[in-house]
Design a protein around this motif. Structure first.
Motif, PDB file in Angstrom:
ATOM      1  N   GLY A 288       0.827  -1.200   0.000  1.00 12.69           N
ATOM      2  CA  GLY A 288       0.000   0.000   0.000  1.00 12.69           C
ATOM      3  C   GLY A 288       0.857   1.243   0.000  1.00 12.69           C
ATOM      4  O   GLY A 288       2.062   1.195  -0.318  1.00 12.69           O
ATOM      5  N   SER A 289       0.281   2.353   0.374  1.00 11.97           N
ATOM      6  CA  SER A 289       1.044   3.598   0.436  1.00 11.97           C
ATOM      7  C   SER A 289       1.983   3.553   1.641  1.00 11.97           C
ATOM      8  O   SER A 289       1.679   2.907   2.647  1.00 11.97           O
ATOM      9  CB  SER A 289       0.108   4.794   0.563  1.00 11.97           C
ATOM     10  OG  SER A 289      -0.520   4.800   1.839  1.00 11.97           O
ATOM     11  N   PRO A 290       3.131   4.202   1.553  1.00 12.48           N
ATOM     12  CA  PRO A 290       4.074   4.179   2.680  1.00 12.48           C
ATOM     13  C   PRO A 290       3.467   4.644   3.998  1.00 12.48           C
ATOM     14  O   PRO A 290       3.779   4.109   5.054  1.00 12.48           O
ATOM     15  CB  PRO A 290       5.197   5.117   2.212  1.00 12.48           C
ATOM     16  CG  PRO A 290       5.144   5.063   0.729  1.00 12.48           C
ATOM     17  CD  PRO A 290       3.680   4.925   0.387  1.00 12.48           C
ATOM     18  N   THR A 291       2.565   5.628   3.944  1.00 14.62           N
ATOM     19  CA  THR A 291       1.973   6.163   5.179  1.00 14.62           C
ATOM     20  C   THR A 291       1.071   5.137   5.848  1.00 14.62           C
ATOM     21  O   THR A 291       1.158   4.908   7.062  1.00 14.62           O
ATOM     22  CB  THR A 291       1.170   7.433   4.874  1.00 14.62           C
ATOM     23  OG1 THR A 291       2.033   8.393   4.247  1.00 14.62           O
ATOM     24  CG2 THR A 291       0.619   8.027   6.161  1.00 14.62           C
ATOM     25  N   THR A 292       0.191   4.502   5.078  1.00 16.36           N
ATOM     26  CA  THR A 292      -0.716   3.515   5.664  1.00 16.36           C
ATOM     27  C   THR A 292       0.033   2.255   6.087  1.00 16.36           C
ATOM     28  O   THR A 292      -0.325   1.613   7.074  1.00 16.36           O
ATOM     29  CB  THR A 292      -1.834   3.152   4.679  1.00 16.36           C
ATOM     30  OG1 THR A 292      -1.266   2.660   3.454  1.00 16.36           O
ATOM     31  CG2 THR A 292      -2.689   4.364   4.382  1.00 16.36           C
ATOM     32  N   VAL A 293       1.084   1.912   5.345  1.00 14.23           N
ATOM     33  CA  VAL A 293       1.899   0.754   5.729  1.00 14.23           C
ATOM     34  C   VAL A 293       2.626   1.031   7.044  1.00 14.23           C
ATOM     35  O   VAL A 293       2.728   0.157   7.904  1.00 14.23           O
ATOM     36  CB  VAL A 293       2.896   0.416   4.609  1.00 14.23           C
ATOM     37  CG1 VAL A 293       3.978  -0.532   5.130  1.00 14.23           C
ATOM     38  CG2 VAL A 293       2.181  -0.214   3.432  1.00 14.23           C
ATOM     39  N   ARG A 294       3.114   2.255   7.203  1.00 15.63           N
ATOM     40  CA  ARG A 294       3.794   2.612   8.453  1.00 15.63           C
ATOM     41  C   ARG A 294       2.848   2.472   9.643  1.00 15.63           C
ATOM     42  O   ARG A 294       3.252   1.999  10.705  1.00 15.63           O
ATOM     43  CB  ARG A 294       4.328   4.038   8.365  1.00 15.63           C
ATOM     44  CG  ARG A 294       5.069   4.490   9.635  1.00 15.63           C
ATOM     45  CD  ARG A 294       5.680   5.868   9.462  1.00 15.63           C
ATOM     46  NE  ARG A 294       4.661   6.861   9.141  1.00 15.63           N
ATOM     47  CZ  ARG A 294       4.927   8.140   8.879  1.00 15.63           C
ATOM     48  NH1 ARG A 294       6.179   8.561   8.876  1.00 15.63           N
ATOM     49  NH2 ARG A 294       3.950   8.987   8.604  1.00 15.63           N
TER      50      ARG A 294
ATOM     51  N   LEU B 284       9.337   5.576   2.831  1.00 13.94           N
ATOM     52  CA  LEU B 284       9.503   6.884   3.446  1.00 13.94           C
ATOM     53  C   LEU B 284      10.965   7.191   3.721  1.00 13.94           C
ATOM     54  O   LEU B 284      11.376   8.356   3.732  1.00 13.94           O
ATOM     55  CB  LEU B 284       8.704   6.944   4.751  1.00 13.94           C
ATOM     56  CG  LEU B 284       7.182   6.797   4.608  1.00 13.94           C
ATOM     57  CD1 LEU B 284       6.538   6.668   5.985  1.00 13.94           C
ATOM     58  CD2 LEU B 284       6.604   7.979   3.854  1.00 13.94           C
ATOM     59  N   ASP B 285      11.751   6.139   3.961  1.00  6.30           N
ATOM     60  CA  ASP B 285      13.178   6.310   4.246  1.00  6.30           C
ATOM     61  C   ASP B 285      14.019   5.741   3.103  1.00  6.30           C
ATOM     62  O   ASP B 285      14.961   4.984   3.326  1.00  6.30           O
ATOM     63  CB  ASP B 285      13.546   5.613   5.559  1.00  6.30           C
ATOM     64  CG  ASP B 285      12.666   6.054   6.711  1.00  6.30           C
ATOM     65  OD1 ASP B 285      12.359   7.252   6.769  1.00  6.30           O
ATOM     66  OD2 ASP B 285      12.285   5.202   7.546  1.00  6.30           O
ATOM     67  N   GLY B 286      13.638   6.040   1.899  1.00  8.34           N
ATOM     68  CA  GLY B 286      14.376   5.516   0.764  1.00  8.34           C
ATOM     69  C   GLY B 286      13.967   4.096   0.454  1.00  8.34           C
ATOM     70  O   GLY B 286      12.940   3.853  -0.183  1.00  8.34           O
TER      71      GLY B 286
ATOM     72  N   GLY C 259      11.962   1.009   9.082  1.00 14.60           N
ATOM     73  CA  GLY C 259      12.918  -0.071   9.305  1.00 14.60           C
ATOM     74  C   GLY C 259      12.630  -1.348   8.559  1.00 14.60           C
ATOM     75  O   GLY C 259      13.449  -2.276   8.580  1.00 14.60           O
ATOM     76  N   VAL C 260      11.499  -1.454   7.881  1.00  8.49           N
ATOM     77  CA  VAL C 260      11.146  -2.658   7.119  1.00  8.49           C
ATOM     78  C   VAL C 260      11.513  -2.423   5.651  1.00  8.49           C
ATOM     79  O   VAL C 260      11.129  -1.401   5.075  1.00  8.49           O
ATOM     80  CB  VAL C 260       9.642  -2.979   7.247  1.00  8.49           C
ATOM     81  CG1 VAL C 260       9.287  -4.215   6.423  1.00  8.49           C
ATOM     82  CG2 VAL C 260       9.280  -3.191   8.701  1.00  8.49           C
TER      83      VAL C 260
END
Length: 492
Positions: free
Chosen positions: A170-176, A203-205, A210-211
């Motif tokens: 999904g989107s990085p935000t919802t996955v986070r 989100l971090d490249g 961390g995943v």
């Protein structure tokens, strides 16, 4: 599998389970845990049946093999068959929420009905013993055994073992957000090991919290077949059209992965969600929250009867606590305070006094030391708290007099936290939905960390209770409250 990581029959889940064939079996620990549950159900059922048969059959030894033996063996087979038919041994529900116990209850109920009908057909006089004694005893023992196994499983998961590897897409935000929730609640058994996003970046490249990001959303099925993830968690993203979700489901066929799609209405769940097919389209139907009706009447009756029973049970303890409070510091045993209840009506709440007399008057002097979240005022080491009060607060004994509020109808056994009038004055329209139901002696906030919770999380839990209330949820909360109180986490 890592060697020496767990001295038990259940090894930890692998981060990579695939063998390149596209046919990934369930992880070894899941299969072993399932066999353990089946063995436990079989042994406990056989033990209960044998104990009842030996005790009552000894009185009629002459006809033991003719009557008691047949009934005992038949009852055991019937219960085990009902468990199998009800899919109470499905690995997907073992150790997961209330569904495991719901299927167990459905199996026991089915066995009871079949046994009763069989007794009527055979005109057996001894069938009542097995219906009203044996089957309930089997239900109690199997439920207890499963609960103990679940406690063991949750303990292993908190240590990082027996987790299902998850691929979040999904989107990085919802996955986070999903990653944060799985880390906060490891007992649910999910561990996000990899992420797929629209452009293959996080989100971090190359990472999201961390995943590692292993690919794009279009590559999800390939990664699952190759690496053997047990769960594919689809979170909101513009990429996910109905056609693409359907194609993903087709592409996952042949793997052992479970596809889970997060709905847009994240806080609506339980009995309010229904999947219907209208004009050939699968639709997620959300029913209105219920604040009246038969279930609410049942809740009222349970509240009043439960409060009366608990008051009788705890009466000696409450008398002792009242004496200790009076002897420890100057003042009365009880403390009364105005709170806001259902529909914004104020009422007086009762508690054992845990602070020195006049504590409210010096609160303004401590305002700069406030450690509470949002609108709450809390101090971990509040100088106003007495020695006895500190113990009472830690184990929530100071709240026992609120059973009188439950008995008189201003509170419920389970519900949102009863707020202060000054808190309600600062509520927005959304938070005011907490006032649609009675406040509770305990609730989701009580079993989730109490005063350690951030203000936004406490509000979210209260609103979730209002939206998704059910008798089953109340039962789970009451059961978990005992453990939360004994641990004393977040109570100060």
């Amino acid at each position: 599998m890592q060697q020496g990581e767990l001295v038990s029959p259940f090894p930890p889940a692998h981060r990579r389970l695939g063998n390149g064939t596209g046919n990934q079996p369930a992880t070894e620990w899941e299969q072993r845990y399932r066999r353990t549950v089946i063995t436990s159900d079989t042994v406990t059922t056989a033990f209960v049946v044998a104990a009842i048969g030996n005790f009552f059959g000894a009185r009629d030894a002459a006809n033991w093999h003719e009557k008691w033996g047949i009934l005992a063996f038949g009852t055991e087979l019937l219960v085990l068959a009902a468990l199998a038919v009800s899919r109470a041994w499905n690995p997907a529900v073992l150790g997961q929420g209330a569904e495991e116990f719901r299927r167990l209850g459905r199996a026991v109920f089915t066995a009871t009905v079949v046994l009763a009908l069989g007794g009527i057909a055979l005109t057996s006089r001894n069938i009542k013993l097995w219906i009203f004694v044996a089957v309930p005893a089997i239900a109690l023992t199997t439920l207890t055994a499963r609960y103990l196994l679940r406690l063991w499983l949750h303990r292993q998961r908190k240590e990082g073992r027996c987790l299902r590897p998850v691929l979040a897409a999904g989107s990085p935000t919802t996955v986070r957000d999903l990653i944060a929730r799985t880390r906060k609640f490891p007992h649910l058994g999910w561990r996000v090991d990899a992420v797929c996003t629209t452009d293959g970046r996080g989100l971090d490249g190359e990472h999201v919290d961390g995943v590692p990001v292993v690919g794009r959303l279009a590559d999800v099925a390939n990664h699952v077949h190759r690496d053997g993830y047990r769960v594919v968690a689809v979170t909101p993203d513009p990429h996910w059209s109905p056609d693409r979700l359907q194609r993903l489901a087709w592409n996952l066929e042949g793997s052992d992965a479970e596809m889970v799609v997060a709905p847009v209405l994240m806080e609506v769940a339980g009995p309010r969600l229904h999947v219907d097919t209208v004009l050939g389209l699968p639709l997620l139907r959300v029913s209105m929250p219920t604040f009246t009706g038969g279930r609410r009447v049942v809740k009222e009756v349970v509240d009043r009867l439960g409060a009366a029973v608990l008051l009788l049970l705890f009466a000696p303890l409450m008398v002792l606590v009242g004496l200790l409070v009076v002897l420890d510091s100057r003042g009365g045993a009880f403390y009364s305070q105005r709170r806001v209840g259902k529909d914004g009506r104020e009422f007086t709440i009762l508690k054992f006094r845990t602070m020195v007399v006049g504590a409210d008057r010096v609160r303004a002097e401590l305002a700069d030391r406030n450690e509470g979240a949002g609108l709450l005022f809390k101090l971990r080491r509040d100088p106003r708290v007495t020695r006895v009060g500190a113990v009472l607060r830690r184990y929530s004994i100071d709240e026992l007099p609120q059973l009188l509020n439950v008995l008189t109808g201003s509170m419920s056994l389970v519900g949102p936290r009863p707020p202060l009038p000054e808190e309600c004055a600062a509520y927005g329209p959304d938070i005011r939905r907490r006032l649609l139901v009675k406040p509770g002696l305990t609730g989701l906030w009580q079993i989730s960390g109490r005063s350690d919770l951030p203000w936004e999380e406490a509000v979210r839990l209260d609103l979730r209770y209002v939206e998704d209330w059910s008798l089953a949820l109340d039962t789970v909360i009451l059961w978990k409250t005992l453990r939360a109180v004994l641990h004393g986490q977040g109570a100060y």
